[in-house]
Write a protein that holds these residues in place. Structure first.
Motif, mmCIF file in Angstrom:
data_model
loop_
_atom_site.group_PDB
_atom_site.id
_atom_site.type_symbol
_atom_site.label_atom_id
_atom_site.label_comp_id
_atom_site.label_asym_id
_atom_site.label_seq_id
_atom_site.Cartn_x
_atom_site.Cartn_y
_atom_site.Cartn_z
ATOM 1 N N THR A 38 5.544 19.709 2.574
ATOM 2 C CA THR A 38 5.181 19.509 1.329
ATOM 3 C C THR A 38 5.339 18.038 0.914
ATOM 4 O OG1 THR A 38 5.607 21.724 0.702
ATOM 5 C CG2 THR A 38 5.550 20.366 -1.219
ATOM 6 N N GLY A 39 6.728 17.738 1.573
ATOM 7 C CA GLY A 39 7.212 16.218 1.229
ATOM 8 C C GLY A 39 6.233 15.354 1.562
ATOM 9 N N ALA A 40 5.556 15.320 2.736
ATOM 10 C CA ALA A 40 4.858 14.174 3.292
ATOM 11 C C ALA A 40 3.499 13.648 2.522
ATOM 12 C CB ALA A 40 4.466 14.405 4.816
ATOM 13 N N LEU A 41 2.908 14.833 1.803
ATOM 14 C CA LEU A 41 1.815 14.180 0.930
ATOM 15 C C LEU A 41 2.401 13.766 -0.369
ATOM 16 C CD1 LEU A 41 -1.306 13.974 1.526
ATOM 17 C CD2 LEU A 41 -1.317 16.407 0.333
ATOM 18 N N LEU A 42 3.195 14.178 -0.732
ATOM 19 C CA LEU A 42 3.907 13.659 -2.132
ATOM 20 C C LEU A 42 4.486 12.427 -1.926
ATOM 21 C CD1 LEU A 42 5.361 17.020 -3.166
ATOM 22 C CD2 LEU A 42 3.640 15.793 -4.544
ATOM 23 N N THR A 43 5.177 12.117 -0.683
ATOM 24 C CA THR A 43 5.500 10.767 -0.555
ATOM 25 C C THR A 43 4.328 9.880 -0.248
ATOM 26 O OG1 THR A 43 7.430 11.972 0.755
ATOM 27 C CG2 THR A 43 7.134 9.695 0.998
ATOM 28 N N ALA A 44 3.472 10.334 0.391
ATOM 29 C CA ALA A 44 2.213 9.560 0.606
ATOM 30 C C ALA A 44 1.619 9.133 -0.567
ATOM 31 C CB ALA A 44 1.190 10.275 1.325
ATOM 32 N N ALA A 45 1.558 9.788 -1.649
ATOM 33 C CA ALA A 45 0.896 9.737 -3.082
ATOM 34 C C ALA A 45 1.694 8.453 -3.630
ATOM 35 C CB ALA A 45 1.151 10.736 -4.076
ATOM 36 N N LEU A 46 2.892 8.237 -3.634
ATOM 37 C CA LEU A 46 3.813 7.431 -4.044
ATOM 38 C C LEU A 46 3.575 6.054 -3.319
ATOM 39 C CD1 LEU A 46 6.193 9.789 -5.144
ATOM 40 C CD2 LEU A 46 5.804 8.053 -6.564
ATOM 41 N N ARG A 47 3.789 6.080 -1.982
ATOM 42 C CA ARG A 47 3.572 5.055 -1.196
ATOM 43 C C ARG A 47 2.153 4.297 -1.321
ATOM 44 N NH1 ARG A 47 6.868 3.447 2.739
ATOM 45 N NH2 ARG A 47 6.187 2.129 4.081
ATOM 46 N N MET A 48 1.135 5.157 -1.383
ATOM 47 C CA MET A 48 -0.225 4.561 -1.564
ATOM 48 C C MET A 48 -0.331 3.982 -3.087
ATOM 49 S SD MET A 48 -2.370 7.828 -0.149
ATOM 50 C CE MET A 48 -4.123 7.419 -0.767
ATOM 51 N N GLY A 49 0.446 4.569 -4.003
ATOM 52 C CA GLY A 49 0.171 3.737 -5.138
ATOM 53 C C GLY A 49 1.001 2.352 -4.969
ATOM 54 N N ALA A 50 2.094 2.275 -4.382
ATOM 55 C CA ALA A 50 2.685 1.118 -4.404
ATOM 56 C C ALA A 50 2.097 0.203 -3.511
ATOM 57 C CB ALA A 50 4.219 1.428 -3.627
ATOM 58 N N LEU A 51 1.259 0.487 -2.506
ATOM 59 C CA LEU A 51 0.381 -0.197 -1.613
ATOM 60 C C LEU A 51 -0.808 -0.716 -2.409
ATOM 61 C CD1 LEU A 51 0.636 1.606 1.819
ATOM 62 C CD2 LEU A 51 1.674 -0.644 1.355
ATOM 63 N N ILE A 52 -1.544 0.043 -3.172
ATOM 64 C CA ILE A 52 -2.448 -0.400 -4.023
ATOM 65 C C ILE A 52 -1.934 -1.654 -4.900
ATOM 66 C CG2 ILE A 52 -4.316 0.261 -5.535
ATOM 67 C CD1 ILE A 52 -3.929 3.314 -4.536
ATOM 68 N N ALA A 53 -0.843 -1.523 -5.333
ATOM 69 C CA ALA A 53 -0.345 -2.249 -6.268
ATOM 70 C C ALA A 53 0.119 -3.618 -5.587
ATOM 71 C CB ALA A 53 0.738 -1.947 -7.248
ATOM 72 N N ARG A 54 0.163 -3.513 -4.293
ATOM 73 C CA ARG A 54 0.467 -4.687 -3.386
ATOM 74 C C ARG A 54 2.105 -5.078 -3.751
ATOM 75 N NH1 ARG A 54 -4.574 -8.072 -2.721
ATOM 76 N NH2 ARG A 54 -5.542 -6.546 -4.001
ATOM 77 N N ALA A 55 2.706 -3.960 -4.043
ATOM 78 C CA ALA A 55 4.140 -4.285 -4.488
ATOM 79 C C ALA A 55 5.130 -4.754 -3.161
ATOM 80 C CB ALA A 55 4.966 -2.992 -4.877
ATOM 81 N N PRO A 56 6.380 -5.574 -3.515
ATOM 82 C CA PRO A 56 7.105 -5.985 -2.350
ATOM 83 C C PRO A 56 7.581 -4.711 -1.741
ATOM 84 C CG PRO A 56 7.787 -6.810 -4.624
ATOM 85 C CD PRO A 56 6.602 -5.797 -4.875
ATOM 86 N N LYS A 57 7.891 -5.169 -0.322
ATOM 87 C CA LYS A 57 8.552 -4.218 0.663
ATOM 88 C C LYS A 57 9.429 -3.280 0.078
ATOM 89 C CE LYS A 57 9.658 -3.468 5.364
ATOM 90 N NZ LYS A 57 9.949 -2.289 5.290
ATOM 91 N N GLU A 58 10.475 -3.822 -0.586
ATOM 92 C CA GLU A 58 11.544 -3.012 -1.295
ATOM 93 C C GLU A 58 11.209 -1.812 -2.190
ATOM 94 O OE1 GLU A 58 14.296 -5.184 -3.779
ATOM 95 O OE2 GLU A 58 15.945 -3.664 -3.807
#
Ligand code: GRG
Length: 304
Positions: free
Chosen positions: A192-212
């Motif tokens: 369950t956790g991996a896909l929910l985590t991917a959702a947040l990580r993808m959002g951050a990557l789309i925004a090109r947020a800093p690594k932190e």
């Protein structure tokens, strides 16, 4: 209706529209007999929490000026790829060879309506469709190819052997056995956790947020993935098939749960503790997001 429930019902609408667009794009690739099955798996209800989390993560860290903010539609199209993977997993999970479920989202499961073999094929067809959706929608959004590749890899990695598929295998192996907390934690972090985590990580990557910030949102996702599962176990133990719109229950399937391990109150306390850790991850990286805070509360207190 709480602010978050109101927010979710509005955002569910765009997720549904993005899935309709995805179906239109991919339908020509499908054998004609599979179109209604894919449609049923994708568009029959669902909370749409994964695409909503993806868009909320984007909103939490996107810089209004650099890069220029995405229009909503391309963002929603990328987020829809998460729901496509999720939909396939539910269709396969409900098959007789897995959980043998007859009810999901308050409706007969796809294999009860269309048969086992077409449902197995339709769900399998959703895997490449979701992959193409992630790749093509990032391209349409003008995201540079290396970042687009990273975004698709996050999705597919979460769906894979050290993610959802691996977690499902552990789940099946664990049926009828009393799992300890470490084993149960690993199972759910993957399933369950991996896909929910991917959702947040993808959002951050789309925004090109800093690594932190990317890491902080991923940590939020990992904690909230666990909180989501604990809430699921509490609901499973305290609610009816009718209210949840799904059966069989974990008890019917002889599965280990957090309620079995910690008791009802213990599981509720653990859920709250994990949610607090999720919020602390955001705070430590200076990410301020009332939307994500509201969604964290919703994930724990939801009724289905
Ligand atoms: C063949 C080993 C193998 C795996 C195939 C079937 C499968 C892949 C994976 C199953 C993964 C699975 C069913 C995870 C369940 C995650 C979960 C908590 C589902 C419920 O999510 P909600 O509550 O559902 O978001 P809605 O209906 O709201 O979308």
């Amino acid at each position: 209706m709480s602010d978050t429930e109101d927010y979710l019902s509005r955002h569910r609408a765009w997720a549904g529209a993005a899935l309709e667009r995805a179906l239109e794009r991919h339908a020509p690739l499908l054998p004609p007999d599979l179109s209604p099955v894919v449609r049923a798996g994708l568009l029959t209800g669902g909370k749409r929490i994964r695409p909503v989390l993806c868009a909320a993560a984007y909103g939490a860290v996107a810089d209004p000026a650099d890069p220029p903010r995405l229009d909503p539609e391309p963002l929603h199209d990328i987020a829809a790829s998460l729901e496509m993977i999720h939909a396939y997993s539910l269709m396969h999970d409900d098959l007789p060879c897995m959980d043998d479920a007859s009810l999901r989202r308050g409706q007969p499961t796809p294999h009860m309506r269309f048969g086992v073999e077409p449902t197995a094929r339709a769900a399998a067809a959703l895997i490449p469709m979701a992959s193409l959706q992630a790749l093509e929608s990032t391209e349409r959004a003008g995201i540079p190819p290396p970042v687009a590749g990273q975004i698709a890899a996050v999705l597919l990695d979460a769906a894979g052997v050290c993610g959802m598929v691996g977690g499902q295998a552990l789940d099946m192996l664990g049926e009828g056995r009393a799992l300890g907390e470490d084993d149960l934690g690993r199972l759910h972090a993957w399933k369950t956790g991996a896909l929910l985590t991917a959702a947040l990580r993808m959002g951050a990557l789309i925004a090109r947020a800093p690594k932190e910030q990317v890491e902080a949102l991923s940590a939020f996702g990992r904690h909230m993935g666990l909180a989501f599962q604990i809430a699921d176990d509490v609901l499973d133990a305290t609610s009816s098939a009718e209210a949840l719109g799904k059966e069989p229950s974990d008890a019917d399937l002889n599965k280990s749960t957090y309620v079995g391990l910690l008791g009802l109150e213990g599981a509720r306390r653990r859920g709250a503790d994990v949610r607090d850790r999720a919020l602390a991850s955001l705070e430590a990286a200076g990410v301020r997001s009332p939307t994500l805070e509201g969604l964290a509360g919703y994930i724990l207190d939801r009724r289905r």
